[in-house]
Structure formats: structure tokens, C-alpha cells
Design an enzyme around this catalytic site. Structure first.
Site, PDB file in Angstrom:
ATOM      1  N   GLU B 292      28.838  60.892  42.817  1.00 12.21           N
ATOM      2  CA  GLU B 292      27.434  61.018  42.425  1.00 12.21           C
ATOM      3  C   GLU B 292      26.613  61.642  43.535  1.00 12.21           C
ATOM      4  O   GLU B 292      25.802  62.527  43.314  1.00 12.21           O
ATOM      5  CB  GLU B 292      26.843  59.616  42.213  1.00 12.21           C
ATOM      6  CG  GLU B 292      26.793  59.131  40.833  1.00 12.21           C
ATOM      7  CD  GLU B 292      26.207  57.726  40.804  1.00 12.21           C
ATOM      8  OE1 GLU B 292      26.521  57.020  39.846  1.00 12.21           O
ATOM      9  OE2 GLU B 292      25.460  57.312  41.703  1.00 12.21           O
ATOM     10  N   LYS B 406      22.629  37.057  54.591  1.00 12.18           N
ATOM     11  CA  LYS B 406      21.605  36.189  55.180  1.00 12.18           C
ATOM     12  C   LYS B 406      22.203  35.220  56.194  1.00 12.18           C
ATOM     13  O   LYS B 406      22.051  33.993  56.073  1.00 12.18           O
ATOM     14  CB  LYS B 406      20.837  35.426  54.092  1.00 12.18           C
ATOM     15  CG  LYS B 406      19.938  36.332  53.249  1.00 12.18           C
ATOM     16  CD  LYS B 406      18.938  35.524  52.440  1.00 12.18           C
ATOM     17  CE  LYS B 406      18.177  36.408  51.442  1.00 12.18           C
ATOM     18  NZ  LYS B 406      17.202  37.302  52.085  1.00 12.18           N
TER      19      LYS B 406
END
Lengths: 501, 501
Positions: B292, B406
Site C-alpha cells: 500500500e 503502556k
């Protein structure tokens, strides 16, 4: 006259028991068969007997079993009951096999039916030891006339080290000319476009090929396919069919479909038959089908003159309809073509032809994520089959189900699907007996409102709306696909503990 | 010299503000742009200003916004901040647009990128009022030279009632010859095979076509694409790339891949760049890409001589790399081809070429169902993009992620994915910095053991194994995909309430 007219192969004729001696513990064995059609009838039982003897002696005897799709008690059933299958792919629907999978005894690899042949060829599943393929006849030059299915037989014959052929003269000799076996497949980077432009176009050979030196046994049989009784469409199936066919009319009026529609694909089951029945009684003309399986309803639609031609990979008929078809097979020649499942389900062909895909489902969540395979997340029913091949690449796709099951204890529309086989990115139109939800171009929350209002059973509608509204309220920064995760699967949990959602 | 050498179109040159007057409240507006490349730079801001004026007067002003894929602050950002977008499709990644979607203000239809052009053409999204398309130049005969992306521009120009062109001379004039716009698309049942055999083959035109009578305005700009800073690969990305490239070597040794591999597809992000970096330092030669997006790493791989050619639909470069590319564009001619996203992502091409697909993920459940789009089930991040087009049809597909996020508060491997974009039927190989799980040919429970042992972070591994073993024990007749539904989503719930899984 014998169905085996090739001298070299004729002399390899043996009993099923003798043939089964070529199959040993630990091997990978691929068999023909698709939706209970064209599977070997004798050798699997003889293999199961060998396994039983070995097990009785305390020895191991299990094989990997590859097929086209589902088979029958004489294949999946006997082998599962003998605990003789270590791994199964790519699809099954047999009660004994299902039980063996769900008990953890048999490992099951549930793949898209357009993927299994190529992935086997790519070497992703390991070397194939033996192929057991049922055919209708062997020609003098050794070419094989398939019977009521093609499935993955071409690939199994190509890949296996050894081949066992079953020649079943229950299949009419007139099957010759009903098949189109594409021999243009290659592995990347050598692949070429598939030059298929319309459902009935021949792009291959009418015969399967086999290297005669690989054939270790030929077994003669005379036994019917697994032909299940035909059940007349019930009121719910008729209602689903009616919503669906009315929607097709609506799409024609909006000039999004031509009057003769686009090629139809229809999964197995009563709703599929009901849709065919509805079309048979309709104004439609010049219909075509590009599908996996031909059921009774599709033959009726051919007989009615409304369906001009059908491409598929297998039949799945009632006993009466199979007998009738076998009697009148010549009248269907040129109207039915059986292809390899790699071609019947090929994304390239499905997208190009613009197939209208109609498949059943177990449940849909409010956002249109569809579960086609599992009960309460853990237990497999059958498998994804071709539903993914067709739904993803279709011009239009429909997922159909009754809005309830088990006398209302289960809602087919749930807050969160307990297993997902078709994602919100793929599902377009959901239909139950309650109505139809056209989800094209809608964001998730609008999809949810439409599915709840149009498709959910009234007994569950308010609770679904309540879940949606509370999920929206609970997620001020998560209103794209709002969920309350602590509740999302609670309907299934409640069913498991109380017997009612 | 002016970039607008067509007299008929040159005389339509106006300011962005004048052009924006052609866009009205309630309209469907399609714009060019893909991963921050080739989007209109001026008209969207002028539309946002119109919307702001209208809103200040208490009037409605919102449009539906269609693009190729993600754009930039000057397009998605300004329109979202002006609350001027009622519906958005088929992909976005802008912070302001994301916030507008997650607050429920903008409806977002998250579609496969190979589906958007055809579904718009089929009429599934309604009539298209205006197209706003950025190009690099307009030729004397009115043909358009695209810039740094093609995306859906061909379809938007075909379908729109009115067209606004932005001619941006930031794009090098040398872009002429870098594009292949396929004009052979048709609607079923008139579709033909796409005769593409290798990544660099031209099957279309180097130009976009537009009916000059539909062009209502031409706007001249000079403004860079959204060029994000390049971040050097961190240790985790390098580890993921190393596992992945070692696996490719393993597949070559097993003769399941040729030495020059098969065409590569790589999603956007640091891991993609790290994979390209790893390949650049490797023994590989003669690589190709059918992808892409072209990132910095892929240009580096071209420069190294290891990557001979790339087919894509857009660039997504750092500012430095974009400046360098623009300076040296002639040196890349014949090595890069930008296609419509319908072709760069076409299932037919991807399956035929046998693409090796590498895409990021948010999380995978233990069985390999992958979430690419949502946080804790409800909030969208970006969208599915082309990951479904590539993964489903690839020869091999990889889903990659750090094992934690995180600072360890989130595990990328979870008992049950909070949203599913790629199902167990599609996902083949999962990679984290911990290792690689090759899931091909494995049933769900074996997949789970491999994913947990190879990919999960050690801090979460025991809890995942504990869940799996208890799920197996709890489901004596559901051991195909055993789950404990009451716990399945509890890791996400715990994160939402305590900030840690």
C-alpha cells in the site's frame, strides 16, 4: 460393463481391507468428499477397523484426515468412533467427529475452503502420504471421471505419495462431462489470471488426472452418498426467504442489480432451499449460480427454467432427489458444472462475477460481527466452510438465521458474539424471520439500531436496546462501537448457567 | 512554467475560498489522499471556514467525507475541529477526527481499502456530489498527473457530479510516469480478469482522466504532504524484525519460499521500517514489494539495491526523506509504480502474486484472533485499512506488535480480543519482540500454547497459561476453543478500572 477400463489400473483392484493396509499409523491421509457427496465409502471403514485392532492390542493408530469438506458416517463417523483421527481439516459436520473435536481428542484446523488446497500444496500442512479418492469411472487412458463432488480431489491426487481409488457405480456413468477440473493452478510467483468470465465457462478438463504409478489400490463399490431427508421449508424459513427476495427486487428497482440478478451462492440448509423455492415462484428469469453446493431447491429451480446454469463443487441432495437426478442426469448436462473447491470458492472468481452470497449464521452481535461456527465460544459446530470466501468477495452478502433458537432460550442477536468468523467490515445484510437489516454504508451504532429493530426477536429487542443505550452512555469517548465489557458476554453466561439468555 | 497547461481548465483557476463555495451542507464530498500523501491542502480549510461561519450563525453545515485513507491536519483535522463531517469513510488516523468519531459526533464506516471504490461505484454509499483531488500537473489535453498518492482518486473523479482540482507544485513535475491507473474496472457482470503478473507490470494509464465539463474550480497550491519525523527503530522493533526475517530464511530453507522471497507488503510504522532495515543489512537480493505504502525504509532498501521494484498506492515519508525523494525522483523512475488502491489492495492480485503481508496489531487473543482497530472494545484508533485485504489473500501473513504497551500495563496477548478484525481462519504468524508463533496448520489449543510461549511477555505468560488450562478443564465438551466467558474480557475490564491488566 466395468467402470474400470484402464488395464494398468484394473489389475490393481483389491478389497477395501487390502487397500487399507497402505494406510499406517501417523500418516497424513486425504480423502475426497464434500457435503456428504463423492467421499470414499469402503476404505475409511477398513482403516477404522485396522485402528480398532491396533488399539485393542494397545498400539497407536491415528491418522491426519484431510478432505474437501464434510463427509458422512462411513468416513468421518467410523474413523472418529475408532478414535483414529489425530487431526482433521478443513471442514466437518459429523456428530461423532464433532464430539471427538470438542472432547479434545481430535485436533481440528478450520480453514477457508478456498485455502485448503493451496496451503497443502504450499507445504503448510506437511507431506501427504496417501489419497483416497472416489470416482465414477476410470477411462482406458487412466483419466478419472469424478462423481457427485470434486472438492480437493485434484490436489490430493497431485500431492499424495500413494493413491487409492474407489470406483463407485452408484454414481451414474453419465457424470462424464459434468466436471471442470482447473489444471492451470501454480504456486507463486508463477501464477496466472484465472480466465473465468461467467459461471458456466469451462477453463479446465472434464477429468481428474492421476499418475498411475502412484496408484496402489483400486476398490469397487456400489453405495449411495449421504443423502439426508428433505425437510419442507418451515414458516420462519419462508419468511426469511421472502424478506431476502423482496430486498433483491428493491435493489433491482434502485438499479444496483440487473433484472436477472448476479450469480447466486447459497449455503446449505432449509433457508437456502426456501430462497430457491421463493425464486421458483417468482417473476425472476435467467438466473445463474456460482456456488459451493447444489441442494434440492436449486435442482427444482433449474427444472422450473428460471435457473439457467449452476457452477458448484458438489451436490447435497435428499435420497429422493438424488435418485431422480441419477435417473435424469442427461437432462442436466450443460447446465451444471462441478469445479474444484479452489475454483468454486476462489476470491478472484467470486469478486469478478459479483456473486450474491447467502449464508447461515449462529449469531450476530448488535454491530454485525457474525459467529458461524461456535456455541457459547468454546464448542465447534461444523466450521467456517466457504462462508468467508463468499462473504468477503461477494457483490452482496446476506447472513441468515432464525431470530431465536431452542424455543426462545437463545437470541441470535447478542450484545457481543461469543466467537467471530465474519467481522463488521465484511457483513452487509442480516436477515431473520423478523426482517432484514441492510448495513451497507452504516457506522456501528446505526448498524446496531437497525439490527435490533429489524432482526431481533421482540422478546429480546428491549434488552438489546437497553444494552446499546447504556453502552453509549458509559463510553463518552468510546462511542464508535460502545460496549460494556463486563456485560458483553453475559447473555451467553446466563444461558450456560440457567438454560436461557 | 505553470503546472496547468490545459487552457479550458486553466481558466477555471480560482482561490480555495471560491472553490469551497461549490461544497454545500449535506453533500457527499470525496477527496484524494492516502496516508498523509496527495490530499488537497487548501480547499478543506476553506470548507471548514464555511462550516464555522454557518455554525456561528446557527446553521447546519456538515458533509460526508470520503478519501483514499488517512490524510492530515489540513484536511481531517480542520474539518473535524469545525464539526463539519457527518460521516467519514473508509479510513482515518487524525487525532481530531478520531476524537469526533469516538465522541459520537462523526459516523465512521471502517471498510477494507480494496472495497471502498467499488462499493461507492455500486451505489452502496449514495450519489457523490463533489470530488476534490490534488494533482501534480494538468496536461494540455486535460489529463492529470497525480502526485504522491493515487488512492481512490480515479473513482472519485469518475463518480462525482462536480470536480475541484488542486494543483500542488510542491510535488515534483517528474512524477509523470510513476503512476499506473487501471481503467479496466467494470461492474459485474461485465468484469474481466486483471492481467497483472508481477508487481511492476503496467496495466493502466500514467494519468488520471477527468471530464473537463465537470471541473468547477482549479486551485493552485504549494504545500508539503504530512511528513512525519522518522523515528529510528527501537530495540523491540529490531527484535521483531529479526524474528521475522529469520523465519523467512527458515521458509527458504524448507523450500516454501524462493530465495528472492515473494512480493512484500508492509503496513505503516516503526516495525515496518525495522523489517526493511533488517533486510537492507541482509543477504537477500532481488526483492520486490506489492504494498500500500512506501515508507522511508523501503526507499532505503531500493537505494541499497536489494529491492528492485515497488508497487504501492502512496508514499508516507519523513520530511527529510520526502525532500530527498523529490530532489532525486528521476533515479526512482521505473522502480516505483503507484496504483489505485483498488489495485494495490486487490484480492485477485495479492493472492496471485503470493504477497508476504506484514501488518501491525493492537492485540491478539490466545487463539490468534486479532484486533487491529479498537481500544477496550469501544474506541476506534484508526481503522482496518488494507490489513484485511492483504492478510486474507497473502501467501504468508504476519501480525506484529510489542508484547506489552503502556510500560507493561497492557498485554498484547489476551484471553479474548475486545474487538476482532482478523479471525483465527486468517491469521498465520504472530510476532512480538519475545518471539514468533507460526500457527499454520495448528488447531486452536496448540495455537494458544505457541502464542503464549513464544509471543506473550513473561510477566503475563503464567496468567495466560492458567486461563487456558482452566478453560480446558471447565469445558469437557468444548475443548476446541475453550473459554471461560465470565473471565474472557476481564483483563480489559481490569485495565479500565485499575489502569493495569
Amino acid at each position: 460393463m466395468s467402470r474400470i477400463t484402464c488395464p494398468e489400473l484394473s489389475k490393481k483392484t483389491v478389497t477395501a481391507e487390502e487397500a487399507a493396509r497402505h494406510i499406517d499409523n501417523g500418516q497424513r491421509v486425504a480423502m475426497s468428499g464434500f457435503t456428504g457427496s463423492g467421499y470414499p465409502k469402503a476404505v475409511p471403514g477398513a482403516v477404522a477397523a485396522r485402528a480398532q485392532v491396533a488399539h485393542d492390542r494397545g498400539e497407536d493408530f491415528r491418522v491426519e484426515l484431510w478432505t474437501g469438506a464434510s463427509t458422512a458416517p462411513e468416513l468421518d463417523g467410523v474413523l472418529a468412533e475408532a478414535n483414529a483421527v489425530s487431526k482433521r481439516l478443513p471442514f466437518q459436520s459429523d456428530p461423532a467427529m464433532r464430539a471427538s473435536i470438542n472432547s479434545g481428542d481430535t485436533a481440528y484446523v478450520d480453514t477457508h475452503l478456498s485455502h485448503s488446497a493451496q496451503q497443502a500444496w504450499f507445504g503448510f500442512y506437511g507431506n501427504l502420504d496417501v489419497a483416497v479418492v472416489e470416482v465414477a469411472a476410470i477411462l482406458p487412458n487412466g483419466l478419472l471421471v469424478p462423481g457427485s463432488s470434486v472438492g480437493n480431489s485434484k490436489t490430493w491426487l497431485d500431492l499424495a505419495d500413494k493413491v487409492i481409488l474407489e470406483v463407485n457405480d452408484w454414481h451414474p456413468r453419465g457424470y462424464e462431462g459434468f466436471h471442470d477440473v482447473y489444471y492451470g493452478t501454480r504456486r507463486p510467483p508463477e501464477r496466472l489470471p484465472i480466465q473465468l468470465l461467467e459461471p458456466m465457462q469451462r477453463i479446465g478438463d472434464p477429468y481428474l488426472r492421476v499418475d498411475p504409478s502412484k496408484v496402489v489400490a483400486v476398490v469397487e463399490t456400489n453405495a449411495p452418498d449421504r443423502n439426508l431427508p428433505f425437510k419442507p421449508a418451515d414458516e420462519d424459513s419462508k419468511a426469511i426467504a421472502s424478506h431476502l427476495v423482496d430486498f433483491l427486487r428493491h435493489e433491482i428497482a434502485a438499479e444496483r442489480l440487473p433484472p436477472e440478478l448476479l450469480p447466486l451462492q447459497s449455503g446449505v440448509g432449509n433457508v437456502a432451499n426456501a430462497v430457491m423455492g421463493n425464486l421458483a415462484d417468482s417473476e425472476f428469469e435467467g438466473l445463474t449460480a456460482y456456488t459451493e453446493v447444489i441442494q434440492d431447491g436449486m435442482l427444482d429451480l433449474i427444472d422450473s427454467g428460471k435457473l439457467t446454469s449452476v457452477s458448484a463443487t458438489a451436490f447435497s441432495l435428499s435420497a429422493e432427489r438424488a435418485a431422480d437426478f441419477n435417473d435424469r442426469i442427461e437432462s442436466y448436462k450443460g447446465r451444471i458444472l462441478l469445479r474444484t473447491q479452489e475454483m468454486s470458492n476462489h476470491p478472484e472468481a467470486i469478486r469478478r462475477l459479483g456473486v450474491i452470497a447467502i449464508n447461515g449464521m449462529v449469531e450476530s452481535d448488535i454491530y454485525g460481527n457474525v459467529n458461524s461456527t461456535h456455541v457459547t465460544g468454546s464448542s465447534i459446530i461444523n466450521g467456517i466452510g466457504g462462508s468467508g470466501d463468499f462473504a468477503r468477495n461477494a457483490y452482496l452478502n446476506f447472513f441468515v438465521s432464525n431470530s431465536q433458537a431452542k424455543a426462545g432460550a437463545i437470541s441470535a442477536i447478542v450484545p457481543f458474539a461469543s466467537h467471530i468468523d465474519h467481522t463488521e467490515h465484511d457483513t452487509q445484510i442480516i436477515v431473520t424471520e423478523q426482517g432484514l437489516a441492510d448495513l451497507r454504508g452504516l457506522p456501528p451504532v446505526a448498524r446496531a439500531r437497525k439490527i435490533i429493530d429489524s432482526c431481533a426477536h421482540p422478546d429480546y429487542r428491549d434488552r438489546l436496546t437497553d444494552y446499546l443505550e447504556r453502552a453509549i452512555a458509559a463510553n463518552p469517548t468510546g462511542r464508535h462501537t460502545p460496549h460494556i465489557l463486563a456485560e458483553a458476554l453475559s447473555w451467553h453466561e446466563k444461558f450456560m448457567t440457567t438454560g436461557h439468555m
